[in-house]
Design a protein around this motif. Structure first.
Motif, PDB file in Angstrom:
ATOM      1  N   GLY A  58      -4.520   0.581   0.999  1.00 39.09           N
ATOM      2  CA  GLY A  58      -4.744  -0.761   1.516  1.00 39.09           C
ATOM      3  C   GLY A  58      -3.851  -1.847   0.944  1.00 39.09           C
ATOM      4  O   GLY A  58      -3.908  -2.989   1.386  1.00 39.09           O
ATOM      5  N   VAL A  59      -3.014  -1.525  -0.022  1.00 34.92           N
ATOM      6  CA  VAL A  59      -2.207  -2.539  -0.705  1.00 34.92           C
ATOM      7  C   VAL A  59      -1.193  -3.187   0.241  1.00 34.92           C
ATOM      8  O   VAL A  59      -1.029  -4.409   0.241  1.00 34.92           O
ATOM      9  CB  VAL A  59      -1.517  -1.949  -1.954  1.00 34.92           C
ATOM     10  CG1 VAL A  59      -0.471  -2.894  -2.512  1.00 34.92           C
ATOM     11  CG2 VAL A  59      -2.563  -1.626  -3.015  1.00 34.92           C
ATOM     12  N   LYS A  60      -0.521  -2.391   1.073  1.00 35.98           N
ATOM     13  CA  LYS A  60       0.469  -2.967   1.998  1.00 35.98           C
ATOM     14  C   LYS A  60      -0.194  -3.953   2.962  1.00 35.98           C
ATOM     15  O   LYS A  60       0.388  -4.994   3.282  1.00 35.98           O
ATOM     16  CB  LYS A  60       1.194  -1.864   2.771  1.00 35.98           C
ATOM     17  CG  LYS A  60       2.218  -1.145   1.940  1.00 35.98           C
ATOM     18  CD  LYS A  60       3.017  -0.166   2.759  1.00 35.98           C
ATOM     19  CE  LYS A  60       4.020   0.528   1.844  1.00 35.98           C
ATOM     20  NZ  LYS A  60       4.888   1.447   2.563  1.00 35.98           N
ATOM     21  N   LYS A  68     -22.054   0.369   0.857  1.00 42.17           N
ATOM     22  CA  LYS A  68     -23.034  -0.611   0.367  1.00 42.17           C
ATOM     23  C   LYS A  68     -22.333  -1.847  -0.203  1.00 42.17           C
ATOM     24  O   LYS A  68     -22.704  -2.986   0.089  1.00 42.17           O
ATOM     25  CB  LYS A  68     -23.914   0.028  -0.711  1.00 42.17           C
ATOM     26  CG  LYS A  68     -25.033  -0.875  -1.193  1.00 42.17           C
ATOM     27  CD  LYS A  68     -25.841  -0.236  -2.317  1.00 42.17           C
ATOM     28  CE  LYS A  68     -26.742   0.823  -1.744  1.00 42.17           C
ATOM     29  NZ  LYS A  68     -27.655   1.385  -2.765  1.00 42.17           N
ATOM     30  N   GLN A  69     -21.289  -1.632  -1.015  1.00 41.37           N
ATOM     31  CA  GLN A  69     -20.566  -2.749  -1.620  1.00 41.37           C
ATOM     32  C   GLN A  69     -19.815  -3.571  -0.560  1.00 41.37           C
ATOM     33  O   GLN A  69     -19.772  -4.800  -0.632  1.00 41.37           O
ATOM     34  CB  GLN A  69     -19.602  -2.260  -2.694  1.00 41.37           C
ATOM     35  CG  GLN A  69     -20.285  -1.718  -3.939  1.00 41.37           C
ATOM     36  CD  GLN A  69     -20.943  -2.799  -4.770  1.00 41.37           C
ATOM     37  OE1 GLN A  69     -21.726  -3.620  -4.285  1.00 41.37           O
ATOM     38  NE2 GLN A  69     -20.623  -2.807  -6.051  1.00 41.37           N
ATOM     39  N   LYS A  70     -19.222  -2.895   0.423  1.00 38.46           N
ATOM     40  CA  LYS A  70     -18.537  -3.609   1.512  1.00 38.46           C
ATOM     41  C   LYS A  70     -19.520  -4.491   2.270  1.00 38.46           C
ATOM     42  O   LYS A  70     -19.211  -5.637   2.595  1.00 38.46           O
ATOM     43  CB  LYS A  70     -17.911  -2.615   2.490  1.00 38.46           C
ATOM     44  CG  LYS A  70     -16.542  -2.156   2.150  1.00 38.46           C
ATOM     45  CD  LYS A  70     -16.071  -1.241   3.284  1.00 38.46           C
ATOM     46  CE  LYS A  70     -14.617  -0.990   3.217  1.00 38.46           C
ATOM     47  NZ  LYS A  70     -14.169  -0.045   4.253  1.00 38.46           N
ATOM     48  N   ASP A  71     -20.699  -3.940   2.558  1.00 38.48           N
ATOM     49  CA  ASP A  71     -21.722  -4.715   3.277  1.00 38.48           C
ATOM     50  C   ASP A  71     -22.170  -5.921   2.466  1.00 38.48           C
ATOM     51  O   ASP A  71     -22.321  -7.023   2.999  1.00 38.48           O
ATOM     52  CB  ASP A  71     -22.922  -3.836   3.617  1.00 38.48           C
ATOM     53  CG  ASP A  71     -22.606  -2.791   4.688  1.00 38.48           C
ATOM     54  OD1 ASP A  71     -21.584  -2.930   5.392  1.00 38.48           O
ATOM     55  OD2 ASP A  71     -23.390  -1.823   4.805  1.00 38.48           O
ATOM     56  N   ARG A  72     -22.376  -5.730   1.170  1.00 37.40           N
ATOM     57  CA  ARG A  72     -22.791  -6.843   0.295  1.00 37.40           C
ATOM     58  C   ARG A  72     -21.723  -7.935   0.261  1.00 37.40           C
ATOM     59  O   ARG A  72     -22.023  -9.122   0.356  1.00 37.40           O
ATOM     60  CB  ARG A  72     -23.034  -6.325  -1.124  1.00 37.40           C
ATOM     61  CG  ARG A  72     -24.266  -5.490  -1.279  1.00 37.40           C
ATOM     62  CD  ARG A  72     -24.315  -4.852  -2.647  1.00 37.40           C
ATOM     63  NE  ARG A  72     -25.618  -4.244  -2.899  1.00 37.40           N
ATOM     64  CZ  ARG A  72     -25.866  -3.452  -3.921  1.00 37.40           C
ATOM     65  NH1 ARG A  72     -24.915  -3.167  -4.803  1.00 37.40           N
ATOM     66  NH2 ARG A  72     -27.081  -2.953  -4.090  1.00 37.40           N
ATOM     67  N   LEU A  73     -20.474  -7.502   0.115  1.00 39.32           N
ATOM     68  CA  LEU A  73     -19.376  -8.469   0.035  1.00 39.32           C
ATOM     69  C   LEU A  73     -19.183  -9.178   1.374  1.00 39.32           C
ATOM     70  O   LEU A  73     -18.949 -10.387   1.416  1.00 39.32           O
ATOM     71  CB  LEU A  73     -18.097  -7.770  -0.421  1.00 39.32           C
ATOM     72  CG  LEU A  73     -16.909  -8.665  -0.749  1.00 39.32           C
ATOM     73  CD1 LEU A  73     -17.276  -9.730  -1.772  1.00 39.32           C
ATOM     74  CD2 LEU A  73     -15.749  -7.808  -1.269  1.00 39.32           C
ATOM     75  N   LYS A  74     -19.318  -8.449   2.454  1.00 38.00           N
ATOM     76  CA  LYS A  74     -19.175  -9.048   3.784  1.00 38.00           C
ATOM     77  C   LYS A  74     -20.228 -10.139   3.999  1.00 38.00           C
ATOM     78  O   LYS A  74     -19.930 -11.203   4.533  1.00 38.00           O
ATOM     79  CB  LYS A  74     -19.296  -7.971   4.861  1.00 38.00           C
ATOM     80  CG  LYS A  74     -19.089  -8.488   6.260  1.00 38.00           C
ATOM     81  CD  LYS A  74     -19.159  -7.365   7.282  1.00 38.00           C
ATOM     82  CE  LYS A  74     -18.932  -7.901   8.686  1.00 38.00           C
ATOM     83  NZ  LYS A  74     -18.918  -6.812   9.674  1.00 38.00           N
ATOM     84  N   ARG A  75     -21.462  -9.895   3.564  1.00 43.14           N
ATOM     85  CA  ARG A  75     -22.517 -10.916   3.688  1.00 43.14           C
ATOM     86  C   ARG A  75     -22.186 -12.151   2.856  1.00 43.14           C
ATOM     87  O   ARG A  75     -22.419 -13.280   3.280  1.00 43.14           O
ATOM     88  CB  ARG A  75     -23.872 -10.346   3.271  1.00 43.14           C
ATOM     89  CG  ARG A  75     -24.508  -9.457   4.327  1.00 43.14           C
ATOM     90  CD  ARG A  75     -25.958  -9.136   4.020  1.00 43.14           C
ATOM     91  NE  ARG A  75     -26.151  -8.446   2.757  1.00 43.14           N
ATOM     92  CZ  ARG A  75     -26.085  -7.125   2.582  1.00 43.14           C
ATOM     93  NH1 ARG A  75     -25.812  -6.338   3.614  1.00 43.14           N
ATOM     94  NH2 ARG A  75     -26.293  -6.589   1.401  1.00 43.14           N
ATOM     95  N   THR A 101     -15.251  -9.746   7.100  1.00 48.21           N
ATOM     96  CA  THR A 101     -14.984  -8.416   6.562  1.00 48.21           C
ATOM     97  C   THR A 101     -13.890  -8.489   5.499  1.00 48.21           C
ATOM     98  O   THR A 101     -12.785  -8.961   5.784  1.00 48.21           O
ATOM     99  CB  THR A 101     -14.561  -7.449   7.689  1.00 48.21           C
ATOM    100  OG1 THR A 101     -15.590  -7.422   8.668  1.00 48.21           O
ATOM    101  CG2 THR A 101     -14.319  -6.046   7.145  1.00 48.21           C
ATOM    102  N   PRO A 102     -14.190  -8.039   4.268  1.00 50.77           N
ATOM    103  CA  PRO A 102     -13.166  -8.058   3.217  1.00 50.77           C
ATOM    104  C   PRO A 102     -12.162  -6.923   3.422  1.00 50.77           C
ATOM    105  O   PRO A 102     -12.461  -5.923   4.082  1.00 50.77           O
ATOM    106  CB  PRO A 102     -13.982  -7.838   1.936  1.00 50.77           C
ATOM    107  CG  PRO A 102     -15.163  -7.046   2.386  1.00 50.77           C
ATOM    108  CD  PRO A 102     -15.472  -7.521   3.782  1.00 50.77           C
ATOM    109  N   LEU A 103     -10.996  -7.094   2.856  1.00 51.86           N
ATOM    110  CA  LEU A 103     -10.015  -6.012   2.817  1.00 51.86           C
ATOM    111  C   LEU A 103     -10.481  -5.006   1.778  1.00 51.86           C
ATOM    112  O   LEU A 103     -11.245  -5.347   0.873  1.00 51.86           O
ATOM    113  CB  LEU A 103      -8.647  -6.582   2.459  1.00 51.86           C
ATOM    114  CG  LEU A 103      -8.104  -7.620   3.447  1.00 51.86           C
ATOM    115  CD1 LEU A 103      -7.013  -8.458   2.802  1.00 51.86           C
ATOM    116  CD2 LEU A 103      -7.599  -6.937   4.689  1.00 51.86           C
ATOM    117  N   SER A 104     -10.033  -3.767   1.885  1.00 54.08           N
ATOM    118  CA  SER A 104     -10.391  -2.726   0.919  1.00 54.08           C
ATOM    119  C   SER A 104      -9.110  -2.162   0.323  1.00 54.08           C
ATOM    120  O   SER A 104      -8.203  -1.779   1.069  1.00 54.08           O
ATOM    121  CB  SER A 104     -11.172  -1.604   1.599  1.00 54.08           C
ATOM    122  OG  SER A 104     -12.381  -2.094   2.115  1.00 54.08           O
ATOM    123  N   ILE A 105      -9.066  -2.119  -1.017  1.00 51.07           N
ATOM    124  CA  ILE A 105      -7.837  -1.667  -1.674  1.00 51.07           C
ATOM    125  C   ILE A 105      -8.123  -0.856  -2.925  1.00 51.07           C
ATOM    126  O   ILE A 105      -9.224  -0.883  -3.471  1.00 51.07           O
ATOM    127  CB  ILE A 105      -6.922  -2.845  -2.064  1.00 51.07           C
ATOM    128  CG1 ILE A 105      -7.584  -3.740  -3.116  1.00 51.07           C
ATOM    129  CG2 ILE A 105      -6.501  -3.638  -0.853  1.00 51.07           C
ATOM    130  CD1 ILE A 105      -6.655  -4.752  -3.747  1.00 51.07           C
TER     131      ILE A 105
END
Length: 192
Positions: free
Chosen positions: A157-159, A134-141, A146-150
């Motif tokens: 996902g840090v590297k 849900k948060q990824k979808d909100r941020l992507k909009r 598409t945001p990175l996830s870390i």
């Protein structure tokens, strides 16, 4: 320039934890807002390439008008070549959190909105898979990509984020203001 890349976001987005995870810096980390009151710098080594990363104190609504010392914090952002915008996955609404900081960058008179910006959803280890989606979808909009996830805590996902930063730092122009300052006052060792 104070740094090649600057960490921006709301207070408690995990900026200090991220800096501590990727460098030898020891910023103060606590579970309350405005733990960071001054920029903290760390040297990051990503795939054999070093760059300076600045942890900028958290920005809040009204920062460009001085709320929460935000105008001073935005002045530090101005001195970074690129931005890594961290958004807290545990926040109420990742898209709104992103837009709050973005509006402050746009309202400040340093062309901050024109800087190259990477966006990462942080603290992905602290939410359920459903909340994460849900948060990824909100941020992507909000970001329109598409945001990175870390996770600064687990290293997930840090590297990938560090590699992406190395790539965009190489593309980022040095501001006219920074070039002018470097030409006006070249560095020289102090003499006793």
């Amino acid at each position: 320039m104070i740094a090649d890349a600057g960490l921006v976001g709301l207070p408690n987005a995990g900026k200090s934890t991220f800096l501590a995870a990727v460098s030898a810096a020891k910023p103060k980390i606590a579970d309350y807002p405005f733990t960071t009151l001054h920029p903290q710098l760390g040297v990051v080594n990503a795939d054999g390439r070093e760059f300076v990363l600045a942890d900028i104190p958290g920005l809040i609504e009204g920062a460009h008008e001085g709320a929460g010392l935000g105008d001073r914090f935005l002045g530090h952002v101005e001195r970074c070549r690129v931005l890594l915008h961290l958004v807290d996955a545990t926040s109420e609404h990742a898209g709104k959190a992103y837009r709050t900081v973005r509006r402050e960058l746009e309202a400040y008179q340093g062309h901050l909105a024109d800087k190259i910006e990477l966006v990462a959803l942080n603290k992905i280890d602290a939410v359920t898979p459903d909340q994460l989606k849900k948060q990824k979808d909100r941020l992507k909009r909000a970001v329109k990509k598409t945001p990175l996830s870390i996770s600064g805590v687990t290293g997930a996902g840090v590297k990938d984020v560090l590699r992406a930063l190395v790539e965009v730092i190489g593309e980022a122009p040095v501001s006219v203001k920074a070039k002018g300052a470097a030409q006006a006052e070249p560095w020289a060792p102090s003499t006793p």
